[in-house]
Design a protein around this motif. Structure first.
Motif, mmCIF file in Angstrom:
data_model
loop_
_atom_site.group_PDB
_atom_site.id
_atom_site.type_symbol
_atom_site.label_atom_id
_atom_site.label_comp_id
_atom_site.label_asym_id
_atom_site.label_seq_id
_atom_site.Cartn_x
_atom_site.Cartn_y
_atom_site.Cartn_z
ATOM 1 N N TRP A 217 0.837 -1.199 0.000
ATOM 2 C CA TRP A 217 0.000 0.000 0.000
ATOM 3 C C TRP A 217 0.876 1.255 0.000
ATOM 4 C CZ3 TRP A 217 -4.903 1.624 -0.548
ATOM 5 C CH2 TRP A 217 -5.200 2.908 -0.109
ATOM 6 N N SER A 218 1.867 1.286 0.871
ATOM 7 C CA SER A 218 2.736 2.454 1.001
ATOM 8 C C SER A 218 3.574 2.697 -0.252
ATOM 9 C CB SER A 218 3.664 2.293 2.205
ATOM 10 O OG SER A 218 2.907 2.248 3.393
ATOM 11 N N SER A 219 3.939 1.630 -0.948
ATOM 12 C CA SER A 219 4.753 1.799 -2.153
ATOM 13 C C SER A 219 3.976 2.485 -3.273
ATOM 14 C CB SER A 219 5.283 0.449 -2.635
ATOM 15 O OG SER A 219 4.235 -0.339 -3.181
ATOM 16 N N ARG A 220 2.662 2.463 -3.201
ATOM 17 C CA ARG A 220 1.813 3.116 -4.204
ATOM 18 C C ARG A 220 1.208 4.415 -3.665
ATOM 19 N NH1 ARG A 220 3.773 -1.035 -5.792
ATOM 20 N NH2 ARG A 220 3.021 -2.406 -7.405
ATOM 21 N N THR B 126 -7.500 7.482 1.641
ATOM 22 C CA THR B 126 -6.166 6.895 1.783
ATOM 23 C C THR B 126 -5.654 7.040 3.217
ATOM 24 O OG1 THR B 126 -5.113 8.934 1.022
ATOM 25 C CG2 THR B 126 -5.547 7.241 -0.636
ATOM 26 N N ASP B 127 -5.961 8.167 3.851
ATOM 27 C CA ASP B 127 -5.548 8.359 5.239
ATOM 28 C C ASP B 127 -6.257 7.379 6.167
ATOM 29 O OD1 ASP B 127 -3.919 10.397 4.379
ATOM 30 O OD2 ASP B 127 -5.281 12.012 5.004
ATOM 31 N N LEU B 128 -7.536 7.127 5.906
ATOM 32 C CA LEU B 128 -8.307 6.194 6.718
ATOM 33 C C LEU B 128 -7.725 4.783 6.627
ATOM 34 C CD1 LEU B 128 -10.851 6.198 8.507
ATOM 35 C CD2 LEU B 128 -12.142 5.567 6.473
ATOM 36 N N ILE B 129 -7.293 4.396 5.446
ATOM 37 C CA ILE B 129 -6.703 3.064 5.285
ATOM 38 C C ILE B 129 -5.332 2.998 5.955
ATOM 39 C CG2 ILE B 129 -5.765 1.468 3.557
ATOM 40 C CD1 ILE B 129 -8.213 2.166 1.859
ATOM 41 N N HIS B 130 -4.574 4.065 5.855
ATOM 42 C CA HIS B 130 -3.277 4.106 6.539
ATOM 43 C C HIS B 130 -3.472 3.929 8.049
ATOM 44 C CE1 HIS B 130 0.952 5.171 6.982
ATOM 45 N NE2 HIS B 130 0.575 5.873 8.035
ATOM 46 N N VAL B 131 -4.425 4.621 8.612
ATOM 47 C CA VAL B 131 -4.726 4.502 10.043
ATOM 48 C C VAL B 131 -5.216 3.090 10.357
ATOM 49 C CG1 VAL B 131 -6.290 5.300 11.871
ATOM 50 C CG2 VAL B 131 -5.155 6.951 10.388
ATOM 51 N N ALA C 99 -11.200 -6.854 9.485
ATOM 52 C CA ALA C 99 -12.378 -6.902 8.611
ATOM 53 C C ALA C 99 -12.765 -5.493 8.154
ATOM 54 C CB ALA C 99 -13.545 -7.563 9.339
ATOM 55 N N ARG C 100 -12.689 -4.526 9.057
ATOM 56 C CA ARG C 100 -13.001 -3.135 8.715
ATOM 57 C C ARG C 100 -12.006 -2.603 7.674
ATOM 58 N NH1 ARG C 100 -13.831 -1.596 13.505
ATOM 59 N NH2 ARG C 100 -11.671 -1.152 14.052
ATOM 60 N N LEU C 101 -10.718 -2.909 7.860
ATOM 61 C CA LEU C 101 -9.693 -2.461 6.922
ATOM 62 C C LEU C 101 -9.907 -3.088 5.544
ATOM 63 C CD1 LEU C 101 -7.067 -0.992 6.238
ATOM 64 C CD2 LEU C 101 -5.831 -2.952 7.191
ATOM 65 N N ALA C 102 -10.184 -4.376 5.498
ATOM 66 C CA ALA C 102 -10.421 -5.052 4.215
ATOM 67 C C ALA C 102 -11.648 -4.456 3.515
ATOM 68 C CB ALA C 102 -10.597 -6.548 4.433
#
Length: 126
Positions: A62-65, A78-83, A105-108
């Motif tokens: 994720w971070s590489s993109r 994108t910030d929400l997924i990083h968190v 599950a929330r992240l996925a």
């Protein structure tokens, strides 16, 4: 007449870029959710170390993109997924099974929603 063809070419290029972005995000999000699902299975089996490795691998992917994602997606998403990744990694470190499963599950789901929000559908257009 020349301006009409130039405008049509620009619109066609934008449309193709939109389709290409959607195709790329489909594969990218499937790969990430697949890694998170594998990590979940390992954590349920008690193999927290390998679950941590898979989750970190997904986070690094994720971070590489990050640049591409910040250009093509909303920053809040994108910030929400990083968190979300940070939260999941913390629960893995503490080996909190129930909390980890819910956060994973929330992240996925958040990752999957990114692809769905970028699809070219009537729901997204209107």
């Amino acid at each position: 007449m020349k301006r009409l063809w130039i405008a049509a070419a620009i619109l066609a290029a934008l449309f193709c870029a939109t389709l290409l972005n959607s195709w790329y995000l489909r594969g990218f999000t499937r790969e990430l959710t697949g890694l998170l699902e594998q990590a979940e299975a390992l954590a349920e089996a008690g193999d927290w170390e390998r679950a941590d490795l898979l989750t970190r691998s997904a986070f690094e992917h994720w971070s590489s993109r990050d640049g591409y994602l910040h250009v093509t997606l909303r920053h809040s998403d994108t910030d929400l997924i990083h968190v979300g990744f940070q939260e999941v990694l913390e629960f893995i470190e503490c080996q909190e099974g129930g909390e980890y499963s819910a956060a994973n599950a929330r992240l996925a789901a958040q990752i999957q929603l990114i692809y769905e929000s970028e699809q070219l559908t009537l729901k997204n257009v209107f």
